[in-house]
Design a protein around this motif. Structure first.
Motif, PDB file in Angstrom:
ATOM      1  N   LYS A 176     -96.477  20.085  21.165  1.00  0.00           N
ATOM      2  CA  LYS A 176     -96.328  19.005  22.139  1.00  0.00           C
ATOM      3  C   LYS A 176     -94.940  18.388  21.985  1.00  0.00           C
ATOM      4  O   LYS A 176     -94.451  18.220  20.874  1.00  0.00           O
ATOM      5  CB  LYS A 176     -97.390  17.937  21.920  1.00  0.00           C
ATOM      6  CG  LYS A 176     -98.768  18.357  22.335  1.00  0.00           C
ATOM      7  CD  LYS A 176     -99.812  17.313  22.031  1.00  0.00           C
ATOM      8  CE  LYS A 176     -99.483  15.967  22.582  1.00  0.00           C
ATOM      9  NZ  LYS A 176    -100.529  14.958  22.341  1.00  0.00           N
ATOM     10  N   LYS A 197     -92.170  15.436  22.013  1.00  0.00           N
ATOM     11  CA  LYS A 197     -92.091  14.014  21.684  1.00  0.00           C
ATOM     12  C   LYS A 197     -91.499  13.283  22.886  1.00  0.00           C
ATOM     13  O   LYS A 197     -90.759  13.866  23.688  1.00  0.00           O
ATOM     14  CB  LYS A 197     -91.202  13.805  20.459  1.00  0.00           C
ATOM     15  CG  LYS A 197     -91.728  14.469  19.205  1.00  0.00           C
ATOM     16  CD  LYS A 197     -90.731  14.332  18.081  1.00  0.00           C
ATOM     17  CE  LYS A 197     -91.218  15.123  16.871  1.00  0.00           C
ATOM     18  NZ  LYS A 197     -90.202  15.207  15.834  1.00  0.00           N
ATOM     19  N   ASN A 198     -91.779  11.998  22.986  1.00  0.00           N
ATOM     20  CA  ASN A 198     -91.206  11.201  24.078  1.00  0.00           C
ATOM     21  C   ASN A 198     -89.688  11.320  24.136  1.00  0.00           C
ATOM     22  O   ASN A 198     -89.090  11.367  25.203  1.00  0.00           O
ATOM     23  CB  ASN A 198     -91.614   9.734  23.947  1.00  0.00           C
ATOM     24  CG  ASN A 198     -93.039   9.500  24.394  1.00  0.00           C
ATOM     25  OD1 ASN A 198     -93.644  10.354  25.029  1.00  0.00           O
ATOM     26  ND2 ASN A 198     -93.576   8.348  24.050  1.00  0.00           N
ATOM     27  N   SER A 199     -89.053  11.397  22.972  1.00  0.00           N
ATOM     28  CA  SER A 199     -87.591  11.479  22.910  1.00  0.00           C
ATOM     29  C   SER A 199     -87.065  12.809  23.458  1.00  0.00           C
ATOM     30  O   SER A 199     -85.878  12.933  23.751  1.00  0.00           O
ATOM     31  CB  SER A 199     -87.113  11.283  21.472  1.00  0.00           C
ATOM     32  OG  SER A 199     -87.651  12.291  20.634  1.00  0.00           O
ATOM     33  N   GLU A 200     -87.934  13.800  23.638  1.00  0.00           N
ATOM     34  CA  GLU A 200     -87.524  15.109  24.143  1.00  0.00           C
ATOM     35  C   GLU A 200     -87.760  15.264  25.653  1.00  0.00           C
ATOM     36  O   GLU A 200     -87.469  16.315  26.208  1.00  0.00           O
ATOM     37  CB  GLU A 200     -88.317  16.213  23.424  1.00  0.00           C
ATOM     38  CG  GLU A 200     -88.067  16.282  21.931  1.00  0.00           C
ATOM     39  CD  GLU A 200     -88.954  17.309  21.264  1.00  0.00           C
ATOM     40  OE1 GLU A 200     -88.442  18.404  20.947  1.00  0.00           O
ATOM     41  OE2 GLU A 200     -90.164  17.020  21.073  1.00  0.00           O
ATOM     42  N   LEU A 201     -88.243  14.241  26.302  1.00  0.00           N
ATOM     43  CA  LEU A 201     -88.660  14.365  27.700  1.00  0.00           C
ATOM     44  C   LEU A 201     -87.548  14.115  28.718  1.00  0.00           C
ATOM     45  O   LEU A 201     -87.781  14.214  29.908  1.00  0.00           O
ATOM     46  CB  LEU A 201     -89.835  13.428  27.984  1.00  0.00           C
ATOM     47  CG  LEU A 201     -91.114  13.758  27.246  1.00  0.00           C
ATOM     48  CD1 LEU A 201     -92.201  12.739  27.580  1.00  0.00           C
ATOM     49  CD2 LEU A 201     -91.592  15.163  27.562  1.00  0.00           C
ATOM     50  N   ASP A 202     -86.373  13.787  28.289  1.00  0.00           N
ATOM     51  CA  ASP A 202     -85.248  13.558  29.198  1.00  0.00           C
ATOM     52  C   ASP A 202     -85.607  12.521  30.272  1.00  0.00           C
ATOM     53  O   ASP A 202     -85.372  12.734  31.454  1.00  0.00           O
ATOM     54  CB  ASP A 202     -84.789  14.878  29.835  1.00  0.00           C
ATOM     55  CG  ASP A 202     -83.441  14.748  30.521  1.00  0.00           C
ATOM     56  OD1 ASP A 202     -82.620  13.918  30.074  1.00  0.00           O
ATOM     57  OD2 ASP A 202     -83.201  15.461  31.514  1.00  0.00           O
ATOM     58  N   ARG A 203     -86.155  11.419  29.832  1.00  0.00           N
ATOM     59  CA  ARG A 203     -86.539  10.349  30.755  1.00  0.00           C
ATOM     60  C   ARG A 203     -85.305   9.617  31.265  1.00  0.00           C
ATOM     61  O   ARG A 203     -84.377   9.353  30.518  1.00  0.00           O
ATOM     62  CB  ARG A 203     -87.454   9.356  30.055  1.00  0.00           C
ATOM     63  CG  ARG A 203     -88.801   9.926  29.717  1.00  0.00           C
ATOM     64  CD  ARG A 203     -89.680   8.891  29.074  1.00  0.00           C
ATOM     65  NE  ARG A 203     -91.017   9.424  28.864  1.00  0.00           N
ATOM     66  CZ  ARG A 203     -91.971   8.761  28.274  1.00  0.00           C
ATOM     67  NH1 ARG A 203     -91.763   7.544  27.816  1.00  0.00           N
ATOM     68  NH2 ARG A 203     -93.156   9.304  28.129  1.00  0.00           N
ATOM     69  N   THR A 235     -83.282   6.364  32.557  1.00  0.00           N
ATOM     70  CA  THR A 235     -83.296   4.914  32.408  1.00  0.00           C
ATOM     71  C   THR A 235     -83.542   4.318  33.797  1.00  0.00           C
ATOM     72  O   THR A 235     -83.460   5.028  34.812  1.00  0.00           O
ATOM     73  CB  THR A 235     -81.954   4.388  31.866  1.00  0.00           C
ATOM     74  OG1 THR A 235     -80.942   4.662  32.857  1.00  0.00           O
ATOM     75  CG2 THR A 235     -81.588   5.036  30.535  1.00  0.00           C
ATOM     76  N   ARG A 273     -96.646   4.543  39.412  1.00  0.00           N
ATOM     77  CA  ARG A 273     -96.337   5.506  38.343  1.00  0.00           C
ATOM     78  C   ARG A 273     -96.181   6.917  38.892  1.00  0.00           C
ATOM     79  O   ARG A 273     -95.258   7.645  38.510  1.00  0.00           O
ATOM     80  CB  ARG A 273     -97.453   5.447  37.307  1.00  0.00           C
ATOM     81  CG  ARG A 273     -97.091   6.100  36.013  1.00  0.00           C
ATOM     82  CD  ARG A 273     -97.978   5.515  34.954  1.00  0.00           C
ATOM     83  NE  ARG A 273     -98.421   6.481  33.994  1.00  0.00           N
ATOM     84  CZ  ARG A 273     -99.468   6.319  33.216  1.00  0.00           C
ATOM     85  NH1 ARG A 273    -100.206   5.238  33.312  1.00  0.00           N
ATOM     86  NH2 ARG A 273     -99.799   7.218  32.344  1.00  0.00           N
TER      87      ARG A 273
END
Length: 180
Positions: A5, A7-13, A15, A45
């Protein structure tokens, strides 16, 4: 580890600023008298997920900020552009005058099934989702450029507004991406 899975830091979200600057999907969502604050938050969302251009909140539909909207929106009220309008027919008319094709998501005579609907290239779309019990108002259905129906094969023929929004936006997003 196979199929780890992310991580959130890997999702390229994006800003908030990056979202605001990003090229948007040419779809507008119109909510017609939605009662549930959680449903409204879910629509925000989902709209964030597909880079939807704007949401119109009409009639009794609540507006941010509200803790129950925020609970499901998870900050999407800060990214997705929105506007409140008491009179949905004024919104429909204005959008049509701007060249936007307006479709009610409803079960009605003459509806085209979502899986058969082909959005026109270079045309902006607006999709209207209605009240949890009564659906899209008849006067709004009548004023729309067309009606899109989500095919349903079971005994209920009824989907939650948040689920309907997810199904329709994913389908339209996919078709628009494929046409590029």
């Amino acid at each position: 580890m196979q199929n780890r899975k992310l991580k959130n830091s890997e999702l390229d979200r994006k800003t908030v600023a990056e979202f605001k600057e990003a090229s948007k999907t040419p779809i507008i969502v119109i909510l017609d008298n939605i009662r549930s604050l959680n449903n409204i938050g879910s629509v925000f969302r989902t709209s964030d997920a597909f880079l939807i251009e704007k949401i119109y909140l009409c009639g009794i539909t609540a507006q941010p900020p509200h803790k129950d909207i925020q609970k499901t929106a998870l900050g999407a009220t800060d990214t997705v552009s929105w506007e409140y309008a008491e009179d949905i027919l004024e919104v429909v008319t204005r959008l049509q005058q701007e060249g936007v094709q307006v479709f009610s998501i409803e079960q009605a005579e003459g509806a085209i099934m979502l899986d058969h609907f082909k959005p026109e290239k270079e045309k902006k779309l607006a999709v209207i989702f209605g009240n949890e019990v009564k659906g899209v108002q008849q006067k709004v259905v009548s004023a729309s450029d067309g009606i899109i129906e989500i095919p349903q094969l079971g005994s209920k023929h009824s989907l939650n507004i948040a689920v309907s929004t997810g199904v329709v936006l994913w389908d339209l997003f996919s078709k628009l991406k494929a046409a590029q």
